[in-house]
Design a protein around this motif. Structure first.
Motif, PDB file in Angstrom:
ATOM      1  N   ALA A  88      71.880  78.119  49.734  1.00 22.70           N
ATOM      2  CA  ALA A  88      71.028  79.226  50.175  1.00 22.70           C
ATOM      3  C   ALA A  88      69.593  79.086  49.682  1.00 22.70           C
ATOM      4  O   ALA A  88      68.658  79.537  50.339  1.00 22.70           O
ATOM      5  CB  ALA A  88      71.616  80.552  49.687  1.00 22.70           C
ATOM      6  N   LEU A  89      69.417  78.457  48.521  1.00 23.63           N
ATOM      7  CA  LEU A  89      68.066  78.339  47.957  1.00 23.63           C
ATOM      8  C   LEU A  89      67.288  77.195  48.581  1.00 23.63           C
ATOM      9  O   LEU A  89      66.051  77.214  48.601  1.00 23.63           O
ATOM     10  CB  LEU A  89      68.132  78.147  46.438  1.00 23.63           C
ATOM     11  N   ALA A  90      68.019  76.183  49.077  1.00 23.78           N
ATOM     12  CA  ALA A  90      67.375  74.952  49.547  1.00 23.78           C
ATOM     13  C   ALA A  90      66.258  75.204  50.566  1.00 23.78           C
ATOM     14  O   ALA A  90      65.144  74.697  50.393  1.00 23.78           O
ATOM     15  CB  ALA A  90      68.428  74.004  50.130  1.00 23.78           C
ATOM     16  N   PRO A  91      66.502  75.978  51.641  1.00 21.59           N
ATOM     17  CA  PRO A  91      65.445  76.113  52.657  1.00 21.59           C
ATOM     18  C   PRO A  91      64.191  76.789  52.120  1.00 21.59           C
ATOM     19  O   PRO A  91      63.137  76.703  52.730  1.00 21.59           O
ATOM     20  CB  PRO A  91      66.099  76.995  53.736  1.00 21.59           C
ATOM     21  N   HIS A  92      64.304  77.442  50.967  1.00 25.34           N
ATOM     22  CA  HIS A  92      63.168  78.182  50.426  1.00 25.34           C
ATOM     23  C   HIS A  92      62.478  77.431  49.290  1.00 25.34           C
ATOM     24  O   HIS A  92      61.519  77.936  48.702  1.00 25.34           O
ATOM     25  CB  HIS A  92      63.638  79.559  49.941  1.00 25.34           C
ATOM     26  N   GLY A  93      62.992  76.238  48.985  1.00 23.91           N
ATOM     27  CA  GLY A  93      62.367  75.447  47.927  1.00 23.91           C
ATOM     28  C   GLY A  93      62.441  76.112  46.569  1.00 23.91           C
ATOM     29  O   GLY A  93      61.602  75.872  45.710  1.00 23.91           O
ATOM     30  N   LEU A  94      63.463  76.927  46.377  1.00 19.56           N
ATOM     31  CA  LEU A  94      63.591  77.633  45.102  1.00 19.56           C
ATOM     32  C   LEU A  94      64.463  76.840  44.142  1.00 19.56           C
ATOM     33  O   LEU A  94      65.515  76.325  44.516  1.00 19.56           O
ATOM     34  CB  LEU A  94      64.207  79.019  45.329  1.00 19.56           C
ATOM     35  N   ARG A  95      64.019  76.788  42.888  1.00 21.06           N
ATOM     36  CA  ARG A  95      64.794  76.119  41.849  1.00 21.06           C
ATOM     37  C   ARG A  95      65.846  77.055  41.282  1.00 21.06           C
ATOM     38  O   ARG A  95      65.774  78.263  41.439  1.00 21.06           O
ATOM     39  CB  ARG A  95      63.879  75.739  40.681  1.00 21.06           C
ATOM     40  N   LEU A  96      66.768  76.434  40.518  1.00 24.50           N
ATOM     41  CA  LEU A  96      67.865  77.179  39.907  1.00 24.50           C
ATOM     42  C   LEU A  96      67.931  76.827  38.425  1.00 24.50           C
ATOM     43  O   LEU A  96      67.861  75.661  38.067  1.00 24.50           O
ATOM     44  CB  LEU A  96      69.169  76.773  40.600  1.00 24.50           C
ATOM     45  N   THR A  97      68.043  77.844  37.572  1.00 24.78           N
ATOM     46  CA  THR A  97      68.329  77.564  36.166  1.00 24.78           C
ATOM     47  C   THR A  97      69.454  78.484  35.719  1.00 24.78           C
ATOM     48  O   THR A  97      69.651  79.549  36.293  1.00 24.78           O
ATOM     49  CB  THR A  97      67.076  77.701  35.274  1.00 24.78           C
ATOM     50  N   LEU A  98      70.217  78.056  34.711  1.00 23.76           N
ATOM     51  CA  LEU A  98      71.430  78.775  34.321  1.00 23.76           C
ATOM     52  C   LEU A  98      71.374  79.286  32.895  1.00 23.76           C
ATOM     53  O   LEU A  98      70.763  78.658  32.035  1.00 23.76           O
ATOM     54  CB  LEU A  98      72.653  77.855  34.404  1.00 23.76           C
ATOM     55  N   ALA A  99      72.054  80.389  32.676  1.00 26.00           N
ATOM     56  CA  ALA A  99      72.357  80.825  31.309  1.00 26.00           C
ATOM     57  C   ALA A  99      73.793  81.301  31.324  1.00 26.00           C
ATOM     58  O   ALA A  99      74.234  81.889  32.304  1.00 26.00           O
ATOM     59  CB  ALA A  99      71.424  81.940  30.879  1.00 26.00           C
ATOM     60  N   ASP A 100      74.539  81.030  30.260  1.00 26.46           N
ATOM     61  CA  ASP A 100      75.853  81.657  30.165  1.00 26.46           C
ATOM     62  C   ASP A 100      75.739  82.813  29.186  1.00 26.46           C
ATOM     63  O   ASP A 100      74.745  82.947  28.474  1.00 26.46           O
ATOM     64  CB  ASP A 100      76.949  80.658  29.755  1.00 26.46           C
ATOM     65  N   THR A 101      76.748  83.678  29.187  1.00 27.20           N
ATOM     66  CA  THR A 101      76.650  84.871  28.345  1.00 27.20           C
ATOM     67  C   THR A 101      76.643  84.494  26.869  1.00 27.20           C
ATOM     68  O   THR A 101      76.216  85.282  26.039  1.00 27.20           O
ATOM     69  CB  THR A 101      77.807  85.847  28.626  1.00 27.20           C
ATOM     70  N   GLN A 102      77.088  83.276  26.539  1.00 26.88           N
ATOM     71  CA  GLN A 102      77.077  82.833  25.145  1.00 26.88           C
ATOM     72  C   GLN A 102      75.824  82.055  24.787  1.00 26.88           C
ATOM     73  O   GLN A 102      75.593  81.768  23.610  1.00 26.88           O
ATOM     74  CB  GLN A 102      78.299  81.945  24.875  1.00 26.88           C
ATOM     75  N   ALA A 103      75.007  81.707  25.809  1.00 21.94           N
ATOM     76  CA  ALA A 103      73.910  80.766  25.568  1.00 21.94           C
ATOM     77  C   ALA A 103      73.043  81.214  24.396  1.00 21.94           C
ATOM     78  O   ALA A 103      72.624  80.405  23.583  1.00 21.94           O
ATOM     79  CB  ALA A 103      73.061  80.592  26.817  1.00 21.94           C
ATOM     80  N   ASN A 104      72.758  82.502  24.339  1.00 23.00           N
ATOM     81  CA  ASN A 104      71.865  82.982  23.301  1.00 23.00           C
ATOM     82  C   ASN A 104      72.532  84.014  22.411  1.00 23.00           C
ATOM     83  O   ASN A 104      71.881  84.891  21.873  1.00 23.00           O
ATOM     84  CB  ASN A 104      70.578  83.497  23.939  1.00 23.00           C
ATOM     85  N   ALA A 105      73.877  83.856  22.280  1.00 22.11           N
ATOM     86  CA  ALA A 105      74.610  84.738  21.388  1.00 22.11           C
ATOM     87  C   ALA A 105      74.012  84.667  19.986  1.00 22.11           C
ATOM     88  O   ALA A 105      74.035  85.649  19.244  1.00 22.11           O
ATOM     89  CB  ALA A 105      76.085  84.344  21.358  1.00 22.11           C
TER      90      ALA A 105
END
Lengths: 333, 333
Positions: A88-105
């Protein structure tokens, strides 16, 4: 001529455009024609104009990135969802970054706040535990997946988990099972599956047995099934609330000296890569999380740059399907 | 007076502080009082002092976030590594955000560039395929894990994968196995394990059999083991290059009508949550990826705000250990 670094004004003069147009190009605003964009970039290159990241942020805070919060990297349910989000993001040239709920516990911060601190353009919430987060009015947030509680006013795209619970239970009932155990944990999707499974078991005249309670999905599946088989040796089928729990359930059946599916059938939920693995070949419910991810990301893209409307939040449900593999069979006798 | 860009010395003189205090402010060191920090920033602004990172600090655009690139969310080897990274970032109040190598495959961009576009303070590379990336001089990057190729000049923290390959092979040899198959894929850690395993097999007088080649880790483990058992039915042990491959190997042994470990022993590598699961109870090599993550993140923190030194890159190896569970036993007969 004094030696000083070129500024945005120099670039505008060289390209014969306004300062604000240069600024739009530098922040990658999609509302600039390809020709004017090329002219500005050429002028910038000729002058050696080097906008550092600070300049980009000063010119506008868009990062052209969508952040996604997932719940637990040990359960790969989210892998198909990411495929849909990317599509869904591809046609809009949008990047994706992730966080998990523990990432910054370690910081005690909310993953939503962490992504907002990165100035993402929008956020997909695919996890529990963010209901208390303050959603800023200028950053769209869409919830992907069924959750116990959702921050007020947000759109939700989810698989129809109740329908999934019915599919799994009806499959076991149709095979002839009358002693079915449901093994489950906490969380919104699990609650919806549980309610539907219990409703179906009651309607069929079987006692609704629900077990759970381990610290991880797999230990919940293992311990829940181990206790169920000890307390109810008449059990012939286990519906586990997700594929990782189903792994635990299969291990508990084997450790009890029984076989899957000859003695006990096992159904999972999520259609993770584990389910199709040759070690499991697990009958499971496919919630079509790729479609959930695609629709949630499309909804988010539609909201980017649009002021909050104050209209009622949308709720979109994706219909699940059943994938029959090798862990279910009719009961013996 | 010749026009030259102001230096850190000019800023120190103007603010009436030491050069190292200016440096501390520029790297956002928390050990500077608010008053002295304000004085230094005022002097920097008056002089137009604008090094890249200082500009970012002055503009308030530091994100106090470390980005990490992981390779494949379907293989949970990175889960313990993240625990170590978090432990190292906690005392510094640094956030963590993730990208996988597929996250932005739809854009054809490098995950390193994607994280840099988010203005992270530093990047941990825990994936292959980023060797061609341009590493900017003002953003520290540290490589976590053994990789086939590494961008020039970067520090590397990795498990000693060759030692891990020896541990696994020596365990099988010590049990008495003489017909050992190694099932493996591409990538830096796999290459190091393979070389060590082959060396040990040759030294012991057994023929070094290496199989591989599926599109995923699990299919590589399954197909590699299936072909090995068909072509070399004398095989009594499989060393799989990671735990996910070992899952596939166990499935192939069972599908061949054989038992683990009675007929064929299986060893994995990575000590993922899969290895300790009751369904697998896998004998595996623990690369101590939590320690790899901790040391790599500590190294990255030490480099934040420090100009590139031009010294030789550091290489730190963590010693692995063997975890014996239920999938290995002496060969029969």
């Amino acid at each position: 001529m004094p030696h000083r670094p070129p500024t945005i004004i120099d670039v505008a003069a060289r390209a014969g455009v306004s300062k604000s147009l240069v600024s739009m190009v530098m922040r990658d605003d999609p509302g600039v024609s390809a020709a004017r964009r090329a002219a500005v970039l050429a002028a910038a290159e000729e002058l050696g104009y080097r906008p550092n990241r600070a300049a980009a942020i000063l010119a506008g805070t868009r990062t052209r990135t969508v952040g996604i919060v997932v719940d637990d990297f040990r359960n790969p349910w989210f892998v198909p969802m990411l495929d849909g989000v990317r599509a869904a993001l591809a046609p809009h040239g949008l990047r994706l970054t992730l966080a998990d709920t523990q990432a910054n516990a370690h910081l005690g911060t909310s993953p939503l706040d962490d992504l907002l601190a990165l100035r993402v353009d929008g956020v997909l919430l695919a996890a529990e535990g963010v209901a208390d987060s303050v959603v800023p009015p200028d950053t769209p947030v869409v919830v992907a997946g069924e959750r116990v509680t959702v921050p007020a006013g947000l759109d939700v795209v989810a698989s129809d988990e109740a329908a999934g619970g019915r599919l799994a239970t009806d499959h076991l009932l149709a095979l002839g099972h009358r002693h079915i155990v449901h093994v489950t944990g906490s969380g919104g999707p699990a609650a919806a599956r549980r309610a539907a499974a219990v409703e179906r078991m009651v309607a069929s005249g079987s006692a609704p047995l629900v077990y759970g309670g381990g610290p991880t999905a797999e230990s919940t599946g293992y311990e829940g099934t181990r206790r169920a088989l000890a307390e109810h040796p008449e059990t012939t089928a286990v519906f586990a609330a997700n594929d990782v729990m189903a792994m635990g359930a299969i291990a508990a059946v084997r450790d009890a000296g029984l076989r899957v599916p000859e003695d006990v059938s096992v159904v999972g939920n999520d259609e993770t890569p584990l389910a199709s693995s040759p070690l499991l070949r697990l009958t499971t419910v496919d919630p079509h999380n790729d479609e959930v991810g695609r629709l949630a990301a499309e909804r988010l893209v539609a909201l980017l740059g649009v002021p909050a409307s104050g209209t009622s939040p949308m709720r979109t449900l994706v219909a699940p399907s059943l994938v029959v593999r090798s862990t279910t069979a009719p009961p013996r006798g």
